[in-house]
Design a protein around this motif. Structure first.
Motif, PDB file in Angstrom:
ATOM      1  N   PHE A 182       0.821  -1.201   0.000  1.00 28.21           N
ATOM      2  CA  PHE A 182       0.000   0.000   0.000  1.00 28.21           C
ATOM      3  C   PHE A 182       0.863   1.262   0.000  1.00 28.21           C
ATOM      4  N   ALA A 183       1.935   1.247   0.753  1.00 29.83           N
ATOM      5  CA  ALA A 183       2.814   2.417   0.806  1.00 29.83           C
ATOM      6  C   ALA A 183       3.524   2.632  -0.529  1.00 29.83           C
ATOM      7  N   GLN A 184       4.002   1.548  -1.118  1.00 29.33           N
ATOM      8  CA  GLN A 184       4.736   1.679  -2.379  1.00 29.33           C
ATOM      9  C   GLN A 184       3.832   2.106  -3.530  1.00 29.33           C
ATOM     10  N   VAL A 185       2.637   1.545  -3.619  1.00 31.31           N
ATOM     11  CA  VAL A 185       1.750   1.920  -4.718  1.00 31.31           C
ATOM     12  C   VAL A 185       1.259   3.352  -4.541  1.00 31.31           C
ATOM     13  N   SER A 186       1.079   3.768  -3.302  1.00 29.99           N
ATOM     14  CA  SER A 186       0.685   5.147  -3.050  1.00 29.99           C
ATOM     15  C   SER A 186       1.802   6.111  -3.455  1.00 29.99           C
ATOM     16  N   TRP A 187       3.029   5.752  -3.126  1.00 26.24           N
ATOM     17  CA  TRP A 187       4.173   6.600  -3.497  1.00 26.24           C
ATOM     18  C   TRP A 187       4.362   6.633  -5.009  1.00 26.24           C
ATOM     19  N   ALA A 188       4.222   5.479  -5.662  1.00 31.16           N
ATOM     20  CA  ALA A 188       4.446   5.387  -7.104  1.00 31.16           C
ATOM     21  C   ALA A 188       3.389   6.143  -7.898  1.00 31.16           C
ATOM     22  N   THR A 189       2.184   6.301  -7.347  1.00 27.81           N
ATOM     23  CA  THR A 189       1.104   6.998  -8.061  1.00 27.81           C
ATOM     24  C   THR A 189       0.798   8.352  -7.442  1.00 27.81           C
ATOM     25  N   GLU A 190       1.714   8.844  -6.594  1.00 29.07           N
ATOM     26  CA  GLU A 190       1.572  10.146  -5.941  1.00 29.07           C
ATOM     27  C   GLU A 190       0.267  10.252  -5.152  1.00 29.07           C
ATOM     28  N   GLY A 191      -0.096   9.170  -4.524  1.00 26.46           N
ATOM     29  CA  GLY A 191      -1.272   9.149  -3.665  1.00 26.46           C
ATOM     30  C   GLY A 191      -2.585   8.913  -4.381  1.00 26.46           C
ATOM     31  N   ARG A 192      -2.577   8.886  -5.714  1.00 24.57           N
ATOM     32  CA  ARG A 192      -3.832   8.754  -6.457  1.00 24.57           C
ATOM     33  C   ARG A 192      -4.483   7.390  -6.235  1.00 24.57           C
ATOM     34  N   TRP A 193      -3.687   6.326  -6.222  1.00 26.48           N
ATOM     35  CA  TRP A 193      -4.270   4.990  -6.079  1.00 26.48           C
ATOM     36  C   TRP A 193      -5.014   4.863  -4.757  1.00 26.48           C
ATOM     37  N   ILE A 194      -4.364   5.228  -3.674  1.00 27.61           N
ATOM     38  CA  ILE A 194      -4.974   5.040  -2.357  1.00 27.61           C
ATOM     39  C   ILE A 194      -6.174   5.958  -2.180  1.00 27.61           C
ATOM     40  N   GLN A 195      -6.137   7.143  -2.769  1.00 28.98           N
ATOM     41  CA  GLN A 195      -7.259   8.069  -2.659  1.00 28.98           C
ATOM     42  C   GLN A 195      -8.496   7.513  -3.369  1.00 28.98           C
ATOM     43  N   GLU A 196      -8.333   7.051  -4.600  1.00 27.21           N
ATOM     44  CA  GLU A 196      -9.468   6.484  -5.329  1.00 27.21           C
ATOM     45  C   GLU A 196      -9.947   5.182  -4.686  1.00 27.21           C
ATOM     46  N   PHE A 197      -9.014   4.389  -4.216  1.00 26.20           N
ATOM     47  CA  PHE A 197      -9.351   3.120  -3.592  1.00 26.20           C
ATOM     48  C   PHE A 197     -10.244   3.324  -2.374  1.00 26.20           C
ATOM     49  N   ILE A 198      -9.911   4.298  -1.533  1.00 25.69           N
ATOM     50  CA  ILE A 198     -10.684   4.537  -0.313  1.00 25.69           C
ATOM     51  C   ILE A 198     -11.976   5.288  -0.617  1.00 25.69           C
ATOM     52  N   LEU A 199     -11.879   6.415  -1.323  1.00 27.31           N
ATOM     53  CA  LEU A 199     -13.039   7.282  -1.511  1.00 27.31           C
ATOM     54  C   LEU A 199     -14.068   6.681  -2.475  1.00 27.31           C
TER      55      LEU A 199
END
Length: 531
Positions: free
Chosen positions: A223-240
């Protein structure tokens, strides 16, 4: 009668193999989910990408990574992404879920109850389907159920308290498979049980600090690496989008609150007929209220049912995690009938008569219906029809002779034979109505490698996978087509007949290939700018 634990395990493994593996790769991918998952894995394999999933050139934020890692590992061993490699995680998880259900029932209710419950689970319609389908839900349900199994062993003092660490790790794997429900659902079930038993102090024995550390050790690196690699976009869309909006605002698959009341009985077939007398017998005995183990299993079922019923987004497969307690309930009921501790009441007999009469009637009707609507497939219907007629008649005899074991196994064996016929012959036959594979291969042959290809108003990804196009830009209006064509002199367009009839193309456009998928006709159009 099989009585040893080793015999139970052997029979369940053999049953699972026959149910989930024959013909696993015999049919093509069917939209919408299967070709999408296959294409994500194909692109990751080609790129050597193990961190960020994408689909048609866009970031894929719907599900975490574990399922795709599993597919990638299998595909690398087999030399490529295929129908077999993409479905194998679901089939293996289905075997694991059956064995976990047996272990759960064995430890809580008894070996025979666990054995029968595992057979009920293995042959329930939704479980059979998901065990042969490329979805994250079967692997998620396996990890989720195995996590609760270790929690149960600690709560009821069957195993060592250290087994909680295994449970936390498995919750992490469930989260890496489908999302935060990997920790939310077990938490809700456990807290509801503690509240019902008024044992709040027991939470102090859950080893929460070290358990959270193990959970984070499993989920945080990716989760940390994919968030860093996509500048937070992946985790933001995933959660929201895929958690908050799906649950509260119905971001796709919106259904009324009573959806699962209608859907679950169909998905639990054929055992739904026996679930009714099972529930009635439990309510009469009031065992759910008086005893901790029935209470825990009932809360497991109820919490999941209510949780997803409250969500605006509903899909039938979301209820898969509540199948183990339902299956164990039916297994326990039949075990009681076998040993005579439960009476074969009128409700049970009526349910059994209804099931088996419907089975033989459906078996006789199947070839007739196929002959009327699809005469060329008549031979495909004969074996499953014979299985249904035979199972129905044997079941009726078993009910009349008061032999509940024969009632049980004739039901399970009918499912086994019918599913085997469907997997080997019927599903591959249906490819002509469900899969654009042949037309996709024709499109690949027709379109030169460096010329642009667009698709009109379609996001199913079948053509991406079978044509091996990483990106096929989607256009959704004639104006968008004109904009695209203003930048290129020549391009190809995939379009369905219903859309083709509504659009007027410029002079020089021509159809270069056509293909049909069931009732849908596709055309490949060559577009060229004038001059």
């Amino acid at each position: 009668m099989i009585s040893s634990r080793r015999g139970h395990l052997l029979c369940l493994v053999l049953l699972s193999i026959v149910l989930y593996f024959p013909g696993l790769g015999a049919r093509d991918f069917w939209a919408p989910v299967e070709p999408r998952y296959a294409e994500i894995a194909r692109v990751m394999l080609v790129r050597g990408e193990w961190l960020v999933p994408t689909i048609n050139g866009e970031l894929y934020t719907d599900k975490p990574i574990l399922y795709f890692w599993w597919v990638l590992l299998v595909s690398k061993l087999l030399g490529g992404v295929s129908e077999w490699s993409v479905r194998l995680p679901s089939a293996l998880s289905a075997v694991g879920l059956v064995l976990t259900t047996y272990a759960l029932g064995r430890d809580l209710l008894g070996p025979r109850q666990g054995f029968l419950g595992a057979i009920v689970l293995a042959t329930a319609a939704r479980v059979v389907w998901e065990g042969r389908w490329a979805h994250t839900d079967m692997p998620f349900t396996f990890f989720f159920t195995l996590a609760l199994y270790f929690w149960v062993r600690v709560i009821f003092q069957i195993g060592s308290p250290k087994e909680l660490w295994v449970a936390y790790a498995l919750m992490g794997l469930a989260t890496l498979t489908k999302g935060l429900i990997g920790v939310v659902l077990p938490g809700l079930i456990l807290l509801s049980f503690v509240a019902s038993m008024r044992q709040w102090r027991s939470i102090l024995e859950w080893r929460i600090p070290s358990g959270v550390g193990i959970f984070l050790l499993v989920v945080l690196p990716w989760f940390a690496q994919v968030s860093w690699a996509t500048e937070g976009r992946w985790i933001q869309e995933f959660i929201l989008v895929h958690h908050v909006q799906r649950y509260t605002a119905g971001a796709g698959h919106e259904q009324p609150f009573y959806y699962y009341l209608l859907n679950f009985p169909a998905d639990f077939l054929p055992w739904t007929f026996f679930l009714v007398p099972t529930v009635a017998a439990s309510l009469r005995a009031r065992s759910v209220v008086r005893k901790p183990i029935p209470l825990f299993l009932s809360l497991w079922f109820g919490v999941i049912f209510v949780f997803f019923s409250l969500s605006d987004t509903k899909r039938a497969l979301y209820l898969l995690p509540l199948f183990p307690p339902a299956a164990l309930g039916v297994g326990c009921y039949f075990a009681g009938l076998e040993r005579g501790s439960r009476v074969e009441g009128a409700l049970y007999r009526w349910a059994a008569h209804l099931l088996f009469n419907l089975l033989w009637i459906a078996g006789l009707s199947l070839p007739v219906g196929v002959w009327v609507f699809q005469p060329g497939a008549l031979w495909l219907s004969l074996l499953p029809a014979a299985a249904m007629v035979g199972g129905g008649l044997v079941g009726l005899v078993a009910v009349l002779r008061r032999r509940p074991a024969l009632v049980f196994f004739s039901t399970a064996f009918t499912v086994l034979l019918t599913m085997l016929c469907a997997s080997l012959w019927i599903f591959p036959f249906l490819d002509q109505y469900k899969s654009p594979k042949a037309f996709a291969r024709e499109v690949k042959r027709r379109v030169p490698p460096f010329e642009p290809l667009f698709v009109y108003a379609d996001t199913m990804n079948d053509f991406n996978f079978y044509g091996e196009w990483e990106v096929i830009p989607v256009v959704s209006s004639p104006g968008e087509i004109e904009t695209k064509m203003s930048r290129v002199g020549r391009a190809y367009l995939l379009i369905r007949e219903r859309d083709l009839q509504r659009i007027k193309f410029v002079e020089g456009a021509m159809i270069v290939a056509e293909g049909a998928v069931g009732g849908k006709k596709w055309s490949l159009i060559l577009l060229q700018r004038e001059g």
